[in-house]
Design an enzyme around this catalytic site. Structure first.
Site, PDB file in Angstrom:
ATOM      1  N   LYS A  91     -43.004  39.069  10.931  1.00  0.00           N
ATOM      2  CA  LYS A  91     -42.390  39.193  12.264  1.00  0.00           C
ATOM      3  C   LYS A  91     -42.909  40.416  13.024  1.00  0.00           C
ATOM      4  O   LYS A  91     -43.304  40.327  14.185  1.00  0.00           O
ATOM      5  CB  LYS A  91     -40.864  39.295  12.088  1.00  0.00           C
ATOM      6  CG  LYS A  91     -40.056  39.087  13.341  1.00  0.00           C
ATOM      7  CD  LYS A  91     -38.564  39.349  13.100  1.00  0.00           C
ATOM      8  CE  LYS A  91     -37.969  38.403  12.079  1.00  0.00           C
ATOM      9  NZ  LYS A  91     -36.494  38.560  11.976  1.00  0.00           N
ATOM     10  N   LYS A 103     -36.102  44.378   3.680  1.00  0.00           N
ATOM     11  CA  LYS A 103     -34.774  43.784   3.910  1.00  0.00           C
ATOM     12  C   LYS A 103     -33.842  44.281   2.826  1.00  0.00           C
ATOM     13  O   LYS A 103     -34.276  44.582   1.719  1.00  0.00           O
ATOM     14  CB  LYS A 103     -34.856  42.257   3.830  1.00  0.00           C
ATOM     15  CG  LYS A 103     -33.698  41.554   4.479  1.00  0.00           C
ATOM     16  CD  LYS A 103     -33.932  41.442   5.968  1.00  0.00           C
ATOM     17  CE  LYS A 103     -32.943  40.575   6.669  1.00  0.00           C
ATOM     18  NZ  LYS A 103     -33.449  40.162   7.983  1.00  0.00           N
ATOM     19  N   THR A 187     -31.731  40.246  20.342  1.00  0.00           N
ATOM     20  CA  THR A 187     -32.237  39.066  19.625  1.00  0.00           C
ATOM     21  C   THR A 187     -32.113  37.834  20.519  1.00  0.00           C
ATOM     22  O   THR A 187     -33.051  37.050  20.677  1.00  0.00           O
ATOM     23  CB  THR A 187     -31.459  38.857  18.308  1.00  0.00           C
ATOM     24  OG1 THR A 187     -31.514  40.085  17.566  1.00  0.00           O
ATOM     25  CG2 THR A 187     -32.037  37.735  17.472  1.00  0.00           C
ATOM     26  N   ASN A 218     -23.591  37.273  16.605  1.00  0.00           N
ATOM     27  CA  ASN A 218     -24.184  38.067  17.680  1.00  0.00           C
ATOM     28  C   ASN A 218     -25.307  37.312  18.394  1.00  0.00           C
ATOM     29  O   ASN A 218     -25.311  37.178  19.617  1.00  0.00           O
ATOM     30  CB  ASN A 218     -24.690  39.386  17.092  1.00  0.00           C
ATOM     31  CG  ASN A 218     -25.317  40.265  18.148  1.00  0.00           C
ATOM     32  OD1 ASN A 218     -24.698  40.533  19.163  1.00  0.00           O
ATOM     33  ND2 ASN A 218     -26.535  40.680  17.914  1.00  0.00           N
ATOM     34  N   SER A 357     -35.195  47.340  18.138  1.00  0.00           N
ATOM     35  CA  SER A 357     -35.040  48.341  17.072  1.00  0.00           C
ATOM     36  C   SER A 357     -36.198  49.336  17.118  1.00  0.00           C
ATOM     37  O   SER A 357     -36.010  50.537  16.930  1.00  0.00           O
ATOM     38  CB  SER A 357     -35.041  47.675  15.692  1.00  0.00           C
ATOM     39  OG  SER A 357     -33.759  47.213  15.349  1.00  0.00           O
TER      40      SER A 357
END
Ligand code: GLU
Length: 422
Positions: A91, A103, A187, A218, A357
Site C-alpha cells: 500500500k 501491522k 480513509t 469509521n 498518517s
C-alpha cells in the site's frame, strides 16, 4: 482469517509474473523482516491479572520505517497480522509514500473491557514493544476497534518511557496532541477520490448509481456519507449485527442512521423509530446476503475474505470498491474479473488513511501544522496520481487493477531493496 497470508502471497505471485525481479529479492519479500508475538498482561478492574496475546509484524522497511495499524480484535492472529503487514508494504509503495509495512494486533474483544482496562491493555502493549517502535523505526496507527484515544495512550506511554514528548511515534492521534486535521475521515475521503476517478473512466453517472456499503465503522460510515452527499444512492448498509436494504426507489441517509445507531447500538433499529417506521420501505438482510444484492457499486468496508470463491458468482455490482483490507480472496478475484466486474483494490482505495498518517508524521517531525484544506488537497493529488499510474499499468499490460497496483508497488520495493544492496 487462517488463509490471509496465503491469499496475500497468491496476489504477490500473480503480479510477479509481470516483473523481472532477482529471485533473492522475491524470496525475501515472501517473509517478514520481523514477526513478534508477545504477552500483554493486564490488571483487570476486579484486581485479577489477565494475559492477552499481542503481535507486531514488521514486514519490510526498504522504503522507510515500518508503518501500519494496530487492531484489537477477538480473532486477530499472527497469520492475519502478517498478511496485513505485507499489504501495508504494498500500500505505501502503491501511493509512493516513504514507509515500509507493518501491522499489529491483540487477540481481545475490546467491547468486553472497561475504558480503564482498555487503557492498561494499550499501555502494556507499548511496554512490551517499546524497543521496536519509534518515529524512525515503526509507527503504529488505528485499525479495527482501535481509535484516536488508543493512539493517545500509545503516544503518552511511549513519551513517558523516553522522557520527552514524541508525537511522531504513532499516527491517528487526537488533534490536541498532534493528530492531523482530516485523519479521521481520510480513509473514506481517499476512497471517494478513487471512486470519482473510476466512474469517470468507466463513464458511470454517480446520480444514477446504487451503492451498498458493508461495514459502518469509521471508513464505511464516512464513505457512505460522502457518497450520499455527492448524489450516489445508498441502498444498502450493514454493521457487525447485520444489514438493511432499501425498498424500491428508497435510499438511506447515513448520517441519520449513525444517529440512530449511536442511540440504539445497531442499524436494525433504524426505521422503526417513531413515524419513519411506516413511511420507509426497507428489509433486513444478513451481511452475507447484503453483498449479493443488486447494485452498481459494492463497497466492502469491514473485514477480510468477504467475497470468496463461494459467493463471487452471485455478486451483481459493476464495481467492487475495497475500503476494507483484503475483502476479496484470489479465487473471487478470478471470478469477478471473468464477469467483467471492476475491482478497485484495497491497497489503492483505502490508502488515504495511511497517506494522511504520513502527513501527520511529517507535521509531528516538523512541529508545523497544516490546515484541513491543505491536507485534503495533498491527499487528492496523491490518490489521483496513484490511480492514474495504476490505470496506465493495467491498460498497457492488460491486467486487472489489483495486479497492476502490485506490479507498481513490488517494482518500487524491490528497486529500493536492490539499490540499498540487498
Ligand atoms: N489501519 C490503516 C490501514 O490499514 C491505517 C494505517 C496507518 O495509517 O498507518 O491502512
Amino acid at each position: 482469517m487462517p488463509n490471509a497470508f496465503a491469499n496475500a502471497m497468491k496476489q504477490f505471485s500473480t503480479a510477479a509474473q509481470y516483473l523481472e525481479i532477482k529471485p533473492e529479492i522475491m524470496e525475501k519479500l515472501k517473509t517478514p523482516k520481523r514477526a513478534l508475538q508477545f504477552a500483554v498482561p493486564v490488571k483487570m478492574d476486579n484486581g485479577s491479572m489477565k494475559t492477552f496475546e499481542g503481535y507486531r509484524v514488521q514486514y519490510n522497511d526498504a522504503r522507510g520505517p515500518f508503518k501500519g495499524g494496530l487492531r484489537f480484535y477477538p480473532t486477530a492472529d499472527l497469520n492475519e497480522v502478517k498478511a496485513l503487514a505485507f499489504w501495508m508494504t504494498i500500500k505505501c509503495a502503491t501511493v509512493g509514500i516513504p514507509f515500509g509495512g507493518g501491522k499489529g494486533g491483540v487477540k481481545v474483544d475490546p467491547k468486553k473491557l472497561s475504558t480503564k482496562e482498555l487503557e492498561r491493555l494499550t499501555r502494556s502493549y507499548v511496554d512490551a514493544l517499546q524497543e521496536h517502535i519509534g518515529p524512525y523505526k515503526d509507527v503504529p496507527a488505528p485499525d479495527l476497534y482501535t481509535n484516536p484515544q488508543v493512539m493517545a495512550w500509545i503516544m503518552d506511554e511511549y513519551s513517558k518511557i523516553k522522557g520527552y514528548n514524541e508525537p511522531a511515534v504513532v499516527t491517528g492521534k487526537p488533534v490536541e496532541i498532534g493528530g492531523s486535521l482530516g485523519r479521521d475521515t481520510a480513509t473514506a475521503q481517499g476512497a471517494f477520490y478513487i471512486l470519482s476517478e473510476l466512474v469517470k473512466k468507466l463513464k458511470i453517472n454517480p446520480q444514477k448509481s446504487r451503492v451498498i456499503v458493508q461495514g459502518f465503522g469509521n471508513a464505511g460510515y464516512h464513505f457512505a456519507r460522502l457518497a450520499k452527499a455527492a448524489g450516489y444512492r445508498i441502498i444498502g448498509l450493514s454493521d457487525s449485527q447485520g444489514g438493511i436494504i432499501a425498498g424500491q426507489g428508497v435510499s438511506f441517509d447515513p448520517e441519520s442512521i449513525m444517529k440512530i445507531k449511536k442511540d440504539k447500538g445497531e442499524l436494525h433499529g433504524y426505521y422503526c423509530v417513531g413515524s419513519v417506521c411506516d413511511k420507509v420501505d426497507y428489509k433486513q438482510v444478513s451481511n452475507g446476503k447484503l453483498l449479493e444484492q443488486d447494485c452498481d457499486i459494492l463497497v466492502p468496508a469491514a473485514l477480510e475474505s468477504q467475497i470468496t470463491g463461494k459467493n463471487a458468482g452471485r455478486i451483481k455490482a459493476k464495481i467492487v470498491l475495497e475500503v476494507a483490507n483484503g475483502p476479496t480472496t484470489p479465487e473471487a478475484d478470478v471470478k469477478l474479473n471473468k464477469k467483467g466486474i471492476v475491482v478497485a483494490p484495497d491497497v489503492l482505495v483505502n490508502a488515504g488513511g495511511v497517506t494522511v498518517s504520513y502527513f501527520e508524521w511529517v507535521q509531528n517531525l516538523q512541529r508545523f501544522y497544516w490546515t484541513e484544506p491543505e491536507v485534503f488537497s495533498r491527499l487528492q493529488s496523491i490518490m489521483v496520481k496513484s490511480f492514474n499510474e495504476i490505470w496506465q499499468v493495467a491498460q498497457s499490460k492488460k491486467i486487472d487493477l489489483r495486479t497492476a497496483a502490485f506490479v507498481l508497488a513490488i517494482d518500487r520495493v524491490s528497486k529500493a531493496m536492490a539499490v540499498r544492496g540487498y
